[in-house]
Scaffold this motif. Structure first.
Motif, PDB file in Angstrom:
ATOM      1  N   ALA A 109       0.803  -1.215   0.000  1.00 12.54           N
ATOM      2  CA  ALA A 109       0.000   0.000   0.000  1.00 12.54           C
ATOM      3  C   ALA A 109       0.840   1.271   0.000  1.00 12.54           C
ATOM      4  O   ALA A 109       0.301   2.355  -0.104  1.00 12.54           O
ATOM      5  CB  ALA A 109      -0.927   0.008   1.214  1.00 12.54           C
ATOM      6  N   TRP A 128      -7.566   4.758   3.569  1.00 14.72           N
ATOM      7  CA  TRP A 128      -8.284   3.679   4.255  1.00 14.72           C
ATOM      8  C   TRP A 128      -9.096   2.844   3.268  1.00 14.72           C
ATOM      9  O   TRP A 128      -9.117   1.619   3.354  1.00 14.72           O
ATOM     10  CB  TRP A 128      -9.215   4.238   5.341  1.00 14.72           C
ATOM     11  CG  TRP A 128      -8.514   4.417   6.643  1.00 14.72           C
ATOM     12  CD1 TRP A 128      -8.058   5.572   7.180  1.00 14.72           C
ATOM     13  CD2 TRP A 128      -8.157   3.391   7.570  1.00 14.72           C
ATOM     14  NE1 TRP A 128      -7.436   5.331   8.381  1.00 14.72           N
ATOM     15  CE2 TRP A 128      -7.499   4.004   8.646  1.00 14.72           C
ATOM     16  CE3 TRP A 128      -8.347   2.014   7.592  1.00 14.72           C
ATOM     17  CZ2 TRP A 128      -7.012   3.283   9.725  1.00 14.72           C
ATOM     18  CZ3 TRP A 128      -7.862   1.301   8.668  1.00 14.72           C
ATOM     19  CH2 TRP A 128      -7.199   1.938   9.724  1.00 14.72           C
ATOM     20  N   ILE A 129      -9.772   3.498   2.340  1.00 15.74           N
ATOM     21  CA  ILE A 129     -10.591   2.782   1.357  1.00 15.74           C
ATOM     22  C   ILE A 129      -9.712   1.860   0.513  1.00 15.74           C
ATOM     23  O   ILE A 129     -10.037   0.681   0.316  1.00 15.74           O
ATOM     24  CB  ILE A 129     -11.379   3.768   0.474  1.00 15.74           C
ATOM     25  CG1 ILE A 129     -12.471   4.444   1.310  1.00 15.74           C
ATOM     26  CG2 ILE A 129     -11.984   3.062  -0.736  1.00 15.74           C
ATOM     27  CD1 ILE A 129     -13.148   5.620   0.617  1.00 15.74           C
ATOM     28  N   GLU A 130      -8.592   2.372   0.023  1.00 15.89           N
ATOM     29  CA  GLU A 130      -7.692   1.552  -0.792  1.00 15.89           C
ATOM     30  C   GLU A 130      -7.101   0.410   0.022  1.00 15.89           C
ATOM     31  O   GLU A 130      -6.960  -0.705  -0.474  1.00 15.89           O
ATOM     32  CB  GLU A 130      -6.580   2.409  -1.408  1.00 15.89           C
ATOM     33  CG  GLU A 130      -7.059   3.309  -2.512  1.00 15.89           C
ATOM     34  CD  GLU A 130      -7.688   2.549  -3.676  1.00 15.89           C
ATOM     35  OE1 GLU A 130      -7.205   1.459  -4.030  1.00 15.89           O
ATOM     36  OE2 GLU A 130      -8.669   3.046  -4.236  1.00 15.89           O
ATOM     37  N   SER A 131      -6.764   0.670   1.266  1.00 14.29           N
ATOM     38  CA  SER A 131      -6.229  -0.389   2.130  1.00 14.29           C
ATOM     39  C   SER A 131      -7.277  -1.464   2.354  1.00 14.29           C
ATOM     40  O   SER A 131      -6.983  -2.664   2.300  1.00 14.29           O
ATOM     41  CB  SER A 131      -5.788   0.188   3.475  1.00 14.29           C
ATOM     42  OG  SER A 131      -4.771   1.138   3.289  1.00 14.29           O
ATOM     43  N   TYR A 132      -8.517  -1.067   2.590  1.00 12.63           N
ATOM     44  CA  TYR A 132      -9.617  -2.000   2.818  1.00 12.63           C
ATOM     45  C   TYR A 132      -9.839  -2.882   1.596  1.00 12.63           C
ATOM     46  O   TYR A 132     -10.062  -4.087   1.712  1.00 12.63           O
ATOM     47  CB  TYR A 132     -10.886  -1.214   3.164  1.00 12.63           C
ATOM     48  CG  TYR A 132     -12.080  -2.071   3.485  1.00 12.63           C
ATOM     49  CD1 TYR A 132     -12.225  -2.635   4.743  1.00 12.63           C
ATOM     50  CD2 TYR A 132     -13.074  -2.306   2.544  1.00 12.63           C
ATOM     51  CE1 TYR A 132     -13.319  -3.417   5.052  1.00 12.63           C
ATOM     52  CE2 TYR A 132     -14.167  -3.079   2.838  1.00 12.63           C
ATOM     53  CZ  TYR A 132     -14.294  -3.643   4.091  1.00 12.63           C
ATOM     54  OH  TYR A 132     -15.377  -4.418   4.387  1.00 12.63           O
ATOM     55  N   LYS A 133      -9.741  -2.302   0.409  1.00 14.48           N
ATOM     56  CA  LYS A 133      -9.942  -3.063  -0.831  1.00 14.48           C
ATOM     57  C   LYS A 133      -8.901  -4.165  -0.997  1.00 14.48           C
ATOM     58  O   LYS A 133      -9.160  -5.165  -1.649  1.00 14.48           O
ATOM     59  CB  LYS A 133      -9.871  -2.137  -2.044  1.00 14.48           C
ATOM     60  CG  LYS A 133     -11.075  -1.251  -2.219  1.00 14.48           C
ATOM     61  CD  LYS A 133     -10.870  -0.366  -3.435  1.00 14.48           C
ATOM     62  CE  LYS A 133     -11.988   0.612  -3.627  1.00 14.48           C
ATOM     63  NZ  LYS A 133     -11.724   1.507  -4.781  1.00 14.48           N
ATOM     64  N   GLN A 134      -7.728  -3.986  -0.412  1.00 16.10           N
ATOM     65  CA  GLN A 134      -6.666  -4.973  -0.563  1.00 16.10           C
ATOM     66  C   GLN A 134      -6.808  -6.157   0.393  1.00 16.10           C
ATOM     67  O   GLN A 134      -6.095  -7.139   0.266  1.00 16.10           O
ATOM     68  CB  GLN A 134      -5.302  -4.312  -0.360  1.00 16.10           C
ATOM     69  CG  GLN A 134      -4.976  -3.338  -1.460  1.00 16.10           C
ATOM     70  CD  GLN A 134      -3.602  -2.742  -1.307  1.00 16.10           C
ATOM     71  OE1 GLN A 134      -2.762  -3.250  -0.588  1.00 16.10           O
ATOM     72  NE2 GLN A 134      -3.363  -1.656  -2.009  1.00 16.10           N
ATOM     73  N   ASN A 171      -8.633  -9.492   2.151  1.00 14.68           N
ATOM     74  CA  ASN A 171      -9.562 -10.551   1.757  1.00 14.68           C
ATOM     75  C   ASN A 171     -10.770 -10.494   2.695  1.00 14.68           C
ATOM     76  O   ASN A 171     -10.800  -9.706   3.654  1.00 14.68           O
ATOM     77  CB  ASN A 171      -8.877 -11.927   1.755  1.00 14.68           C
ATOM     78  CG  ASN A 171      -8.406 -12.363   3.134  1.00 14.68           C
ATOM     79  OD1 ASN A 171      -9.046 -12.112   4.149  1.00 14.68           O
ATOM     80  ND2 ASN A 171      -7.269 -13.037   3.169  1.00 14.68           N
ATOM     81  N   ASP A 172     -11.792 -11.312   2.437  1.00 15.34           N
ATOM     82  CA  ASP A 172     -13.041 -11.243   3.214  1.00 15.34           C
ATOM     83  C   ASP A 172     -12.812 -11.477   4.708  1.00 15.34           C
ATOM     84  O   ASP A 172     -13.381 -10.771   5.544  1.00 15.34           O
ATOM     85  CB  ASP A 172     -14.057 -12.264   2.688  1.00 15.34           C
ATOM     86  CG  ASP A 172     -14.603 -11.886   1.326  1.00 15.34           C
ATOM     87  OD1 ASP A 172     -14.528 -10.684   0.976  1.00 15.34           O
ATOM     88  OD2 ASP A 172     -15.100 -12.777   0.610  1.00 15.34           O
ATOM     89  N   ARG A 201     -11.180  -8.407   6.211  1.00 15.24           N
ATOM     90  CA  ARG A 201     -12.153  -7.311   6.315  1.00 15.24           C
ATOM     91  C   ARG A 201     -13.061  -7.507   7.514  1.00 15.24           C
ATOM     92  O   ARG A 201     -13.320  -6.577   8.274  1.00 15.24           O
ATOM     93  CB  ARG A 201     -12.995  -7.235   5.038  1.00 15.24           C
ATOM     94  CG  ARG A 201     -12.259  -6.689   3.854  1.00 15.24           C
ATOM     95  CD  ARG A 201     -13.126  -6.676   2.628  1.00 15.24           C
ATOM     96  NE  ARG A 201     -12.364  -6.176   1.491  1.00 15.24           N
ATOM     97  CZ  ARG A 201     -12.769  -6.236   0.250  1.00 15.24           C
ATOM     98  NH1 ARG A 201     -13.928  -6.763  -0.055  1.00 15.24           N
ATOM     99  NH2 ARG A 201     -12.007  -5.758  -0.723  1.00 15.24           N
TER     100      ARG A 201
END
Length: 121
Positions: free
Chosen positions: A68, A82-88, A90-91, A94
């Motif tokens: 990141a 934060w949004i980009e980190s969250y997208k990286q 896995n379920d 998250r």
């Protein structure tokens, strides 16, 4: 994980591997690691594929990878980071992070409300 090929210098000393490039090359020969020639390098420079490395290596290489960092330099808004980190994630990751944030957030709210409640009573 994006990077699949690693030079010996990238592997030196990680998770108990040899501490010299010569040691890495020796171990690779003995264990039959998959190799390819390194592009743009003179001589017999080789890289090793991640799937041929010892199983203990993959988690260490994933942690070491700067996934990141490049995003932070292009975004100045913390929310976008934060949004980009969250997208990286896995379920499972998250779910874990959301659970942690909600739990810690609620505990902080309760701690702030408790002194106020004690004053009322």
């Amino acid at each position: 994980m994006k990077k699949e090929w690693f030079a010996a210098k990238d592997l030196v000393g990680i998770n108990g591997l040899p501490t010299t490039t010569q040691g890495i090359h020796g171990m690779a020969r003995r264990q039959g690691w998959e190799t390819r020639r390194r592009l743009g390098v003179q001589g017999k420079a080789v890289e090793y594929h991640i799937n041929s490395l010892p199983k203990m290596m993959k988690p260490a290489l994933i942690i070491q990878e700067k996934s990141a960092e490049y995003l932070c330099s292009s975004y100045h808004d913390p929310l976008l980071i934060w949004i980009e980190s969250y997208k990286q994630l896995n379920d499972r990751e998250r779910e874990t992070i959301v659970s942690f944030i909600v739990r810690e957030g609620m505990l902080a709210v309760i701690k702030r409300l408790m002194p106020a409640q004690e004053e009322i009573e």
